[in-house]
Design a protein around this motif. Sequence first.
Motif, PDB file in Angstrom:
ATOM      1  N   PRO A   1      37.857  33.909  37.487  1.00  0.00           N
ATOM      2  CA  PRO A   1      36.698  34.736  37.154  1.00  0.00           C
ATOM      3  C   PRO A   1      36.040  34.197  35.881  1.00  0.00           C
ATOM      4  O   PRO A   1      36.729  33.773  34.947  1.00  0.00           O
ATOM      5  N   LYS A   2      34.722  34.184  35.852  1.00  0.00           N
ATOM      6  CA  LYS A   2      33.990  33.658  34.682  1.00  0.00           C
ATOM      7  C   LYS A   2      34.423  34.334  33.388  1.00  0.00           C
ATOM      8  O   LYS A   2      34.468  33.694  32.341  1.00  0.00           O
ATOM      9  N   THR A   3      34.766  35.607  33.467  1.00  0.00           N
ATOM     10  CA  THR A   3      35.165  36.338  32.265  1.00  0.00           C
ATOM     11  C   THR A   3      36.497  35.849  31.702  1.00  0.00           C
ATOM     12  O   THR A   3      36.829  36.139  30.555  1.00  0.00           O
TER      13      THR A   3
ATOM     14  N   SER B   1      30.091  34.821  43.167  1.00  0.00           N
ATOM     15  CA  SER B   1      29.143  34.705  42.053  1.00  0.00           C
ATOM     16  C   SER B   1      29.769  34.970  40.682  1.00  0.00           C
ATOM     17  O   SER B   1      29.238  34.516  39.672  1.00  0.00           O
ATOM     18  N   ASP B   2      30.878  35.657  40.627  1.00  0.00           N
ATOM     19  CA  ASP B   2      31.535  35.961  39.352  1.00  0.00           C
ATOM     20  C   ASP B   2      32.630  34.959  39.001  1.00  0.00           C
ATOM     21  O   ASP B   2      33.382  35.170  38.061  1.00  0.00           O
TER      22      ASP B   2
END
Length: 105
Positions: free
Chosen positions: A24-26, A67-68
């Motif tokens: 996840p990008k986060t 997308s995330d």
Amino acid sequence: MTACHCRMCQKHHGASFAVFGSVPKTQLSIDEGKGLLASYNSSNAIYRQFCQKCGSSLFWFGSEEYSDWISIALSSLDDTYTVERIKHIHKASKVCWLAKLGRDL
């Protein structure tokens, strides 16, 4: 872990395929050198990033389905890691000479 045999990955990495790990990008933090990242739109909504200083292929992102998430080129990592399994995708564009290297992927 995913080994991608698509033409864009072959071209971006200058290799028969590219191996990525996705997170996840986060969960991804870049502590140094963020200003050295260069991006380009390789196809549709997909963006690829590389280091402007050394030229290493680093990331790709922008998939509608994920997308995330961001995918990290595993060959760019300095730390060793254990891979239990790798999923091969886009095998229709697998280079014809890969089996000649001694492994049929």
